[in-house]
Write a protein that holds these residues in place. Sequence first.
Motif: not given
Ligand SMILES: [Zn+2]
Length: 462
Positions: A324, A328, A405, A407
């Motif tokens: 990742h 987020d 959300h 990112h």
């Molecule tokens: Zn993310």
Amino acid sequence: MTSKKNLTSIAKHYPKKHFVAASAVASFLLTLAILPTSEKVSASRTQVDLTLPMSDITQDDETTHESIHPIDSDRVISSTVEAAPTVPAKNIPKKSGIEFTKQYTVKNGDTLALIFQKADLSSRDVYHVAKVYDDATRLHPGEQVSFAYNADGSFKAFKHQKTKLVSNIIKKVSDDYQVEEVVREPSIEYRFAQGTIHSSLFLDAKEAGLDQTSIMNFANIFGWDIDFVQDLRQGDNFSLMYEELFLDGESIGTGDIVAAEFVNQGTKFQAIRHVDEFGRTHYYTPEGKSMRKAFLRSPIDFARISSHFNLSRKHPVLNKIRAHKGTDYAAGRGTPIRTAGDGKVVFAGWKGGFGRCVIVQHGQGIQTLYAHMSKFNKKTKKGARVSQGQVIGYVGSSGLASGPHLHYEFRVNGVHKNPVKVKLPEARPIEKKYRKEFLADANKWLAILESNQRSVLVASVD
Ligand SMILES: [Zn+2]
């Protein structure tokens, strides 16, 4: 160098200004301004109420420093630190030479015609004034208007006081009606305030006598270094010098913060104001580094981090290990997303699992990426220039997302960095051409700030 020595040299440098050395300053938060009222000009022709002095637009000289500060220096409160401001004179009121002898406060239901009638003027005058000055027909109750006359009683000029600082004058020159905007410069006095954090910056600064605007400004100045919710500790302390603005001896509110200090968990942060030639205000450290950073730490306000940068995370949708490479932020659908720094949009479109995605190219090899948007801002197009804080799109769940959300990725020369921890480059320091002047100014203000801190300390021990 002792601060007293410094203060003396400043006083010498600006002989026209009242300057009071440190010892006299101690009580100045306790002292209230009592300023003599300016002379009232008697009104001979009036049948409407005359409530304010008429002398406010006639300045005696349009080139001297005094003309920017209409209050003469004798009226400056003796306990005020009056250091020469480096603020450029923005709007030096022009010498109008017109004596307004009749003044009227606009009331509910008034019309321009009615007011002119009360001022012994004709409907022809109303017509000409309204023709060149749109706002004449949009007077608001409580606003002041005033009139000047020729020797024969005919119309010479009409003045509409729009705000305390701005008025418009419509004057008849030959057969011509001309509109002139007059912007007054308030006189400035400098105030000191300090306090210790017991509960929150807001409450403790309010306790120290600051108004809401000044508190917000203070928080903004240090907002790049200090998170005033997370980082605050009991015993942190703050102090500042700020402007109080006066017009005709009356306070009309606070102006800029000129110098400020915050001690957070033992670390001292200091900021000094600088106003450039275009009247733009910036804050720098005493060494001339910008108080702001070239990047916002987070491109979204009031959002919770729902997933951190993690190179061995299990992907919530794909359910397998996948790095990742960003942060987020969970936020409601439609929450505005801001570009973290100045730059150019190099991608705005659909990008696989990222859904609706924007990539901004900044200087120094830095790119930021914003994914899963519900929609873009209209101006967010490939090639568009964006400035820090500008809204580029809105939170959504486009692409591979389990819920709404943002990112957010931060890449330096193509390498992904943790947006929460990456060391953010500073915004540009003070321009070279202002540097010398700024450093001298910063020294002066820090000396004033420190001598006030000491004086108040001594006073509280007594
Ligand atoms: Zn993310």
